[in-house]
Design a protein around this motif. Structure first.
Motif, PDB file in Angstrom:
ATOM      1  N   VAL A   1       0.806  -1.325  -0.061  1.00  0.00           N
ATOM      2  CA  VAL A   1       0.121   0.069  -0.078  1.00  0.00           C
ATOM      3  C   VAL A   1       0.683   1.272  -0.094  1.00  0.00           C
ATOM      4  CG1 VAL A   1      -1.796   1.446   1.183  1.00  0.00           C
ATOM      5  CG2 VAL A   1      -1.653  -1.196   1.455  1.00  0.00           C
ATOM      6  N   GLY A   2       0.795   2.007  -0.755  1.00  0.00           N
ATOM      7  CA  GLY A   2       1.556   3.339  -1.183  1.00  0.00           C
ATOM      8  C   GLY A   2       2.784   2.981  -1.766  1.00  0.00           C
ATOM      9  N   GLY A   3       3.844   3.909  -1.197  1.00  0.00           N
ATOM     10  CA  GLY A   3       5.090   3.777  -1.974  1.00  0.00           C
ATOM     11  C   GLY A   3       5.126   4.314  -3.567  1.00  0.00           C
ATOM     12  N   TRP A   4       4.329   5.162  -3.843  1.00  0.00           N
ATOM     13  CA  TRP A   4       4.044   5.920  -5.125  1.00  0.00           C
ATOM     14  C   TRP A   4       5.035   6.830  -5.263  1.00  0.00           C
ATOM     15  CZ3 TRP A   4       2.203   2.259  -7.700  1.00  0.00           C
ATOM     16  CH2 TRP A   4       0.957   1.517  -7.239  1.00  0.00           C
ATOM     17  N   GLY A   5       5.917   7.399  -4.423  1.00  0.00           N
ATOM     18  CA  GLY A   5       6.808   8.450  -4.631  1.00  0.00           C
ATOM     19  C   GLY A   5       6.385   9.831  -4.318  1.00  0.00           C
ATOM     20  N   TYR A   6       7.317  10.701  -4.236  1.00  0.00           N
ATOM     21  CA  TYR A   6       6.948  12.006  -3.587  1.00  0.00           C
ATOM     22  C   TYR A   6       5.997  12.766  -4.339  1.00  0.00           C
ATOM     23  CZ  TYR A   6      10.194  14.526  -6.870  1.00  0.00           C
ATOM     24  OH  TYR A   6      10.588  15.030  -8.004  1.00  0.00           O
ATOM     25  N   ILE A   7       5.761  12.594  -5.590  1.00  0.00           N
ATOM     26  CA  ILE A   7       4.828  13.239  -6.554  1.00  0.00           C
ATOM     27  C   ILE A   7       3.463  12.714  -6.390  1.00  0.00           C
ATOM     28  CG2 ILE A   7       4.452  14.069  -8.880  1.00  0.00           C
ATOM     29  CD1 ILE A   7       7.124  14.458  -9.401  1.00  0.00           C
ATOM     30  N   LEU A   8       3.370  11.286  -6.477  1.00  0.00           N
ATOM     31  CA  LEU A   8       2.345  10.675  -6.621  1.00  0.00           C
ATOM     32  C   LEU A   8       1.710  10.216  -5.184  1.00  0.00           C
ATOM     33  CD1 LEU A   8       2.943   8.648  -9.621  1.00  0.00           C
ATOM     34  CD2 LEU A   8       1.594  10.701  -9.522  1.00  0.00           C
ATOM     35  N   GLY A   9       2.449  10.058  -4.292  1.00  0.00           N
ATOM     36  CA  GLY A   9       1.925   9.404  -2.995  1.00  0.00           C
ATOM     37  C   GLY A   9       2.927   9.891  -1.905  1.00  0.00           C
ATOM     38  N   ASP A  10       3.570   8.967  -1.084  1.00  0.00           N
ATOM     39  CA  ASP A  10       4.379   9.112   0.022  1.00  0.00           C
ATOM     40  C   ASP A  10       3.513   9.710   1.315  1.00  0.00           C
ATOM     41  OD1 ASP A  10       6.083   7.647  -0.999  1.00  0.00           O
ATOM     42  OD2 ASP A  10       7.813   9.094  -1.639  1.00  0.00           O
ATOM     43  N   GLU A  11       2.425   9.628   1.237  1.00  0.00           N
ATOM     44  CA  GLU A  11       1.841  10.326   2.413  1.00  0.00           C
ATOM     45  C   GLU A  11       2.136   9.753   3.845  1.00  0.00           C
ATOM     46  OE1 GLU A  11      -1.309  10.037  -1.084  1.00  0.00           O
ATOM     47  OE2 GLU A  11       0.346   8.700   0.089  1.00  0.00           O
ATOM     48  N   GLY A  12       2.419  10.642   4.718  1.00  0.00           N
ATOM     49  CA  GLY A  12       2.981  10.379   6.150  1.00  0.00           C
ATOM     50  C   GLY A  12       4.524  10.356   6.253  1.00  0.00           C
ATOM     51  N   SER A  13       5.037  10.591   4.894  1.00  0.00           N
ATOM     52  CA  SER A  13       6.836  10.518   4.957  1.00  0.00           C
ATOM     53  C   SER A  13       7.063  11.650   5.540  1.00  0.00           C
ATOM     54  CB  SER A  13       6.933  10.298   3.661  1.00  0.00           C
ATOM     55  OG  SER A  13       6.813  11.486   2.678  1.00  0.00           O
ATOM     56  N   GLY A  14       8.506  11.662   5.780  1.00  0.00           N
ATOM     57  CA  GLY A  14       9.161  12.804   5.967  1.00  0.00           C
ATOM     58  C   GLY A  14       9.181  13.922   5.114  1.00  0.00           C
ATOM     59  N   TYR A  15       8.940  13.783   3.779  1.00  0.00           N
ATOM     60  CA  TYR A  15       8.855  14.699   2.885  1.00  0.00           C
ATOM     61  C   TYR A  15       7.516  15.281   2.948  1.00  0.00           C
ATOM     62  CZ  TYR A  15       8.298  16.609  -1.881  1.00  0.00           C
ATOM     63  OH  TYR A  15       8.136  17.556  -2.788  1.00  0.00           O
ATOM     64  N   ASP A  16       6.430  14.708   2.996  1.00  0.00           N
ATOM     65  CA  ASP A  16       5.072  14.861   3.145  1.00  0.00           C
ATOM     66  C   ASP A  16       5.055  15.826   4.311  1.00  0.00           C
ATOM     67  OD1 ASP A  16       2.225  15.078   2.792  1.00  0.00           O
ATOM     68  OD2 ASP A  16       2.010  13.503   4.171  1.00  0.00           O
ATOM     69  N   ILE A  17       5.350  15.471   5.610  1.00  0.00           N
ATOM     70  CA  ILE A  17       5.519  16.288   6.545  1.00  0.00           C
ATOM     71  C   ILE A  17       6.185  17.641   6.595  1.00  0.00           C
ATOM     72  CG2 ILE A  17       6.506  16.585   9.106  1.00  0.00           C
ATOM     73  CD1 ILE A  17       5.852  13.517   9.288  1.00  0.00           C
ATOM     74  N   ALA A  18       7.200  17.621   5.842  1.00  0.00           N
ATOM     75  CA  ALA A  18       8.022  18.803   5.635  1.00  0.00           C
ATOM     76  C   ALA A  18       7.498  19.614   4.913  1.00  0.00           C
ATOM     77  CB  ALA A  18       9.442  18.351   5.130  1.00  0.00           C
ATOM     78  N   VAL A  19       6.767  19.244   3.754  1.00  0.00           N
ATOM     79  CA  VAL A  19       6.192  20.084   2.789  1.00  0.00           C
ATOM     80  C   VAL A  19       4.966  20.548   3.228  1.00  0.00           C
ATOM     81  CG1 VAL A  19       4.727  20.059   0.547  1.00  0.00           C
ATOM     82  CG2 VAL A  19       6.917  18.989   0.656  1.00  0.00           C
TER      83      VAL A  19
END
Length: 321
Positions: free
Chosen positions: A154-172
């Motif tokens: 589930v997930g793992g679609w990368g920072y453009i298409l997904g990655d919800e709840g990741s460090g990148y998502d939180i930072a953005v």
């Protein structure tokens, strides 16, 4: 004695462990990235070969002893389609071990295991192949396998298409919240001040040059996630909302995997991997509380072993089949 290589290949580094049939790690080597999708096949080959050589050299094997490698498992980021696996298999078959290394290979096709990095993270984290791993670092993904061998990603679609709840998502989300406050479009948040101080900016408008003109990528932006986490831990309502949404996304992804793989009363482990779980805002505790209502017999744990060790276990398992 049988010997195997377990390899964990990611976007920043490649790790190889040399393991004997008793699961004793004799050597460990690191090299550069080996994400097939972003690095290209030649770079992947170079990183894998170097990691193997360094693992063997670190083992300090006596010259009179010759290690015969019977199996190898590679858990690589970016390897998901059958075509990807075929290409990596070809790379493995053409790896050249230098004559100075006390190693020979007896690799049958069935003893070359190629899988995703999530699969080896699960096996390394639990010490076996049943359970779920929730990875939240720079990116995010949930992966699980049940006792019948069925898997679910589930997930793992990368920072453009997904990655919800990741460090990148939180930072953005944190950067966006800070700029909205700066504009006067949202409520007060200390994030504006914290980002400005951390990045040594005269004002937040300089973020535009820093992010766009300086060519900031996923890694640089993700590195700002701890600022959001820290602000949430100190009681900032906006930052806390960002953390809460991130945990909710990861919880929902995990719930989806659980529903596909396990019965409500079934016992299994959930392995937590990635920097997001180690923050000050208690992401771990929030997640664990939410999951307990979904799967009361699931146990949330830290990884027992590293993913490369999990790859070694899968390589040993290939010898039994």
């Amino acid at each position: 004695m049988n010997y195997v290589f377990g390899i964990d290949g990611g976007g920043t580094k490649t790790i190889c462990v040399l393991m004997d049939e008793n699961t004793v790690v004799l050597g460990r080597g690191e090299a550069g990235p080996s994400n097939y999708q972003t690095q290209g096949i030649e770079k992947v080959k170079e990183s894998i070969q170097l990691a193997i050589e360094r693992a063997v050299l670190s083992a300090n094997i006596e010259p009179r002893i010759n290690l015969n490698i019977q199996a190898i498992c590679l858990g690589l980021a970016g390897v998901g389609r059958p075509k990807d696996i075929e290409i990596v298999q070809f790379v493995v078959q053409n790896l050249q071990l230098t004559n100075t290394l006390p190693v020979t290979r007896s690799l049958l096709p069935r003893n070359i295991v190629i899988c995703s990095d999530c699969a080896i993270a699960l096996v390394g984290g639990t010490g076996h192949s049943v359970g779920i791993t929730v990875i939240s670092g720079t990116g995010s993904i949930v992966f699980g396998q049940n006792r019948q061998g069925k898997t679910k990603r589930v997930g793992g679609w990368g920072y453009i298409l997904g990655d919800e709840g990741s460090g990148y998502d939180i930072a953005v989300q944190g950067l966006q919240a800070a700029l909205k406050f700066y504009d006067g479009r949202s409520e007060f948040t200390v994030l504006a001040e914290k980002f400005q101080q951390h990045l040594r900016l005269n004002n937040l408008e300089e973020l535009v040059e820093l992010v766009y003109r300086s060519g900031w990528g996923v890694t640089e932006i993700s590195a700002l996630a701890p600022i959001v986490d820290r602000a949430a831990a100190l009681g900032d309502r906006v930052a806390d909302g960002i953390i809460e949404r991130a945990v909710a996304e990861l919880t929902f992804s995990t719930k989806t995997a659980i529903a596909a793989l396990f019965e409500p009363t079934e016992e299994f482990e959930i392995v937590m991997i990635g920097g997001v779980w180690g923050g000050e805002a208690n992401c771990w505790g929030r997640f664990e509380s939410a999951i307990s209502a979904i799967a009361p017999k699931a146990q949330v744990i830290s990884p027992r072993y590293e993913p490369a060790f999990g790859a070694g276990l899968l390589a040993l398992n290939a010898l039994k089949n």
